[in-house]
Scaffold this active site. Structure first.
Site, PDB file in Angstrom:
ATOM      1  N   ASP A 323       7.393  -1.999   2.956  1.00  0.00           N
ATOM      2  CA  ASP A 323       6.357  -2.775   2.302  1.00  0.00           C
ATOM      3  C   ASP A 323       6.985  -4.076   1.795  1.00  0.00           C
ATOM      4  O   ASP A 323       8.204  -4.173   1.649  1.00  0.00           O
ATOM      5  CB  ASP A 323       5.772  -1.964   1.141  1.00  0.00           C
ATOM      6  CG  ASP A 323       4.711  -2.733   0.384  1.00  0.00           C
ATOM      7  OD1 ASP A 323       3.839  -3.325   1.033  1.00  0.00           O
ATOM      8  OD2 ASP A 323       4.781  -2.752  -0.856  1.00  0.00           O
ATOM      9  N   ASP A 517       6.197   0.969  -2.679  1.00  0.00           N
ATOM     10  CA  ASP A 517       6.191   1.155  -4.130  1.00  0.00           C
ATOM     11  C   ASP A 517       4.806   1.331  -4.720  1.00  0.00           C
ATOM     12  O   ASP A 517       4.673   1.725  -5.869  1.00  0.00           O
ATOM     13  CB  ASP A 517       6.872  -0.048  -4.814  1.00  0.00           C
ATOM     14  CG  ASP A 517       5.984  -1.282  -4.810  1.00  0.00           C
ATOM     15  OD1 ASP A 517       5.378  -1.560  -3.749  1.00  0.00           O
ATOM     16  OD2 ASP A 517       5.890  -1.943  -5.853  1.00  0.00           O
ATOM     17  N   ASP A 521       0.753   2.593  -0.729  1.00  0.00           N
ATOM     18  CA  ASP A 521       1.800   3.033   0.200  1.00  0.00           C
ATOM     19  C   ASP A 521       1.925   4.557   0.260  1.00  0.00           C
ATOM     20  O   ASP A 521       2.595   5.077   1.152  1.00  0.00           O
ATOM     21  CB  ASP A 521       3.158   2.455  -0.216  1.00  0.00           C
ATOM     22  CG  ASP A 521       3.178   0.937  -0.178  1.00  0.00           C
ATOM     23  OD1 ASP A 521       2.623   0.374   0.778  1.00  0.00           O
ATOM     24  OD2 ASP A 521       3.734   0.321  -1.103  1.00  0.00           O
TER      25      ASP A 521
END
Length: 780
Positions: A323, A517, A521
């Protein structure tokens, strides 16, 4: 206006782990019983000794048989079947001591494996806890009532307060400022005008606003994210143990050899002897020891891996998906630059903005106030502060009406250039205005982590072949970050569902790791072979679903974990291979009648000691990175702290260059040049000289040689040359005016200095300062 938001989930302290002695009690009792039998044997009480050893064998046989039957029922075939057959065989031929020795070895393997897995946890408790459970609904009489979320229907008019999580999907009834990163991964706070759609799960980052529900809670976006995580977790198959993969060849070979020995000799004792020395203790002991050693080492590095199977998969990974916001970037807004109107004062503009924002709950306020205080500015107490949702904050500072937020009306030429520059650089813009117009702008960024590029390089060196960034952010911003960190591919504007699909596709081709995080996600983390959460700054939901959690806010610890995992797995494979090779030699001797069961059991113990000692090598080694001595870390911290002052000078260099480029005849040109030259010689050059004298020599050891800093030293030479070049022009000016013929050279020096300094600072932060907080295996 927008900025990189912080997660709205509070951080959790990492609880210390205590040894649960109940996990080791069965093994302890078995060992004591075997020793008791040995004492009885030495005392001449051979009958009671045999009875004790037989009892130990039976005690180990019952659970081992039950576990093997359950595996067979699930169509799993592992090495435990050999241990069961060996235990049964020793009972049948009355070789009870051999059976007791095997029982201790089997118990040791189970205890170690249980220790490696006892922290396994994949619940979605935190994800569910974050989900809103009630909503504020407007009543027909004009009041507000709090109702359970399941009573909200399509068409209801709701009120979303500051900091609230939007309870259901809906349409905003007035302008709203939202932190949508929890759902979309979009790094910047966004403004939604009246009539626009918003998703449940996003956070109100501004003043309260009205919302008309367009879906009920069960059909809304956030509920879908929860379902995605649940589905991915449920679909994830149990991890296959490393030992069981070897069993596919080793078990049939063992059974065939034992059968042949029995058939050719007619002695069942030989078959039992083959099974005893074939008992896969190198697999049952050495493999868990190596993996547990790896788990311990990564934990000391600030990475909690929940089970040995996850560490083993991490050691085999070939694809990594990351990410962006909060993973590759810091995930928090930071004032990158303050740009002022011609003739304005940068410090005064920042001071006015921060003074007004002191009372604002907006996510940008903390960044502005923090930047002003870091620069030592004295903030005034604002009066008459009002906040207009989606527009900004207005207040009176020292009798002056100041507005911080969006720019009203047609911007002047200088402001248009600032806006274009910010858009090209992927920065957010916060305008500061008074009654006469815009005074300046604060440009906000979500900086890439200093250790991100170094970490990507180390991951490639560790064996990862494909690195992909997946993000909900805009394509331009995503591409800029991808270029900075050096990933292979970037997928922008990626929804939670698309992230899951991407992880699933990559997982079908190779062992895949996903790092993230945010709550958005969590489904992708659960779907990956190994999900890694940024637990120090990320959402609790991602930490709970993940297989590994980074408990320190440093991405380079991921590279540490991968290197340690690969090393631990290599040691485990090596120990198992050597142990099984020696066992095969012993099996052939047993099949030929040269090795009775008791002697075979003790020989197997010797092999076990050898492979265990080898497996303990996993407690050290494997890391490519050199640790930095404490005194060098102190120097890194010191010079990294000076970069803020250097960046202040850098901003003034750019402003002065723009002034010379646009108004070379202005009387303030030469004074501005003299001031920027004074600050360069007072701050930047002493900083560079100190690094040359103290920091760079200290880094020669950790970086391998003096040559590692030679390029940066060359940068210092170029910076000094450009500063002297500017000083040379100033020395020839007593009249305070620039000659037309020297403007091009001055511009070349100023813009060149701006470019060289920016690159030099970025390289130092990436190559050197990212080493600063690192610690050895003995702590963090």
């Amino acid at each position: 206006m927008g900025a990189e938001p912080r997660e709205c989930v509070p951080e959790r302290p990492v609880r210390g782990r205590r040894v649960d002695w109940r996990q080791w009690a069965p093994l302890t009792l078995l060992t004591l019983a075997v020793l008791l039998g040995g004492g009885l044997w030495l005392a001449g009480l051979r009958g009671p000794a045999q009875l004790v050893w037989a009892a130990v064998t039976v005690v180990a046989l019952v659970p081992a048989t039950w576990a093997t039957l359950r595996q067979l029922w699930r169509r799993q075939f592992g090495v435990d079947v050999i241990a069961v057959l060996a235990l049964v065989g020793t009972l049948l031929v009355r070789e009870y001591l051999a059976g007791a020795v095997i029982a201790v070895m089997v118990g040791t393997g189970q205890a170690l494996e249980g220790y490696a897995q006892r922290r396994a946890s994949r619940d979605l408790r935190a994800l569910l806890e974050r989900a809103p459970r009630q909503a504020r609904r407007r009543t027909p009489a004009g009041g507000i009532e709090v109702v359970p979320l399941d009573r909200v229907s399509v068409g209801d008019r709701l009120l979303v307060g500051p900091g609230d999580v939007v309870p259901v999907d809906g349409t905003v009834e007035e302008a709203a400022t939202l932190d949508e990163s929890v759902v979309t991964g979009e790094s910047q706070v966004v403004d939604r005008a009246a009539g626009e759609q918003v998703a449940s799960g996003v956070v109100n980052a501004g003043a309260g606003f009205g919302l008309r529900a367009t879906r009920n809670a069960a059909e809304s976006t956030y509920a879908g994210i929860v379902r995605l995580a649940e589905e991915a977790t449920a679909r994830k198959a149990p991890t296959v143990r490393l030992a069981d993969r070897y069993a596919a060849a080793f078990v049939p070979f063992t059974l065939a050899l034992a059968g042949i020995a029995w058939l050719l000799s007619g002695q069942f004792l030989r078959a039992v002897a083959v099974l005893v020395v074939a008992t896969p203790c190198p697999l049952l002991l050495a493999t868990p020891i190596a993996i547990v050693s790896g788990l311990s080492r990564v934990a000391r590095r600030g990475v909690l891996v929940r089970e040995g199977g996850s560490l083993e998969l991490l050691g085999r990974a070939r694809t990594l998906l990351l990410d962006k916001t909060g993973t590759l970037t810091v995930g928090r807004p930071r004032a990158a630059e303050t740009v002022v109107a011609p003739g304005g004062d940068r410090d005064d503009v920042l001071r006015l903005a921060a003074s007004v924002e002191q009372l604002s709950p907006h996510v940008l306020a903390a960044a502005l106030v923090r930047q002003a205080r870091e620069r030592g500015l004295r903030l005034a107490e604002p009066a008459e502060v009002t906040e207009e949702p989606g527009r900004g904050v207005t207040g009176r500072v020292e009798g002056r009406r100041v507005r911080v937020g969006q720019l009203a009306g047609e911007p002047p030429e200088w402001a248009r250039r600032v806006r274009e520059r910010a858009e090209l650089a992927g920065l957010s813009t916060v305008w500061v205005s008074d009654d006469r117009g815009p005074l300046g702008a604060v440009l906000l960024e979500d900086p890439v982590r200093p250790d991100a590029r170094r970490t990507v390089r180390r991951l490639r060196e560790a064996g990862l072949r494909r690195l992909v960034m997946v993000t909900g952010d805009r394509p331009r911003t995503a591409r800029q970050v991808a270029q900075l960190v050096g990933v292979d591919d970037v997928i922008a504007q990626c929804s939670p569902r698309e992230k899951v699909d991407r992880v699933r596709a990559e997982s079908g081709r190779a062992v895949t790791v996903m790092v993230g995080d945010g709550v958005n996600d969590a489904p992708a983390l659960a779907e990956a072979h190994v999900g890694v959460a940024m637990g120090a700054t990320g959402a609790t939901a991602s930490s709970e679903v993940a297989d590994a959690v980074l408990t320190v806010d440093r991405l380079d610890r991921l590279a540490d974990a991968v290197e340690i995992a690969r090393y631990a797995r290599r040691i485990a494979v090596q120990s198992a291979t050597v142990g099984m090779g020696l066992a095969v030699v012993a099996m052939v001797a047993a099949a030929a009648g040269r090795l009775p069961p008791v002697a075979g059991a003790f020989l197997q113990e010797g092999i076990d000691v050898l492979v265990i000692v080898n497996a303990l090598r996993a407690l050290g080694g494997g890391l490519r990175r050199r640790d930095v001595p404490p005194e060098t870390r102190d120097l890194l911290d010191r010079y990294a702290g000076e970069h803020a002052a250097v960046r202040d000078v850098l901003a003034q260099v750019r402003d002065t260059a723009d002034l010379v480029a646009t108004r070379p005849d202005a009387p303030e040109c030469v004074p501005a040049l003299r001031e920027v030259h004074r600050r360069l010689t007072a701050r930047v050059l002493p900083h560079a000289a100190g690094e040359e004298r103290q920091l760079y020599p200290a880094l020669a050891g950790p970086l391998g040689s003096d040559e590692a800093t030679s390029t940066m030293s060359r940068g210092h030479v170029e910076i000094t040359r450009l500063v002297d070049r500017i000083g040379g022009h100033l020395a020839a000016h007593a009249d305070g005016r620039l000659r037309p013929d020297e403007v091009p050279d001055l511009l070349a020096a100023l813009y060149g200095l701006d470019a060289v300094l920016r690159l030099h600072l970025a390289q130092e932060e990436e190559d050197f300062f990212s080493l600063g907080p690192a610690r050895g295996d003995d702590g963090r």
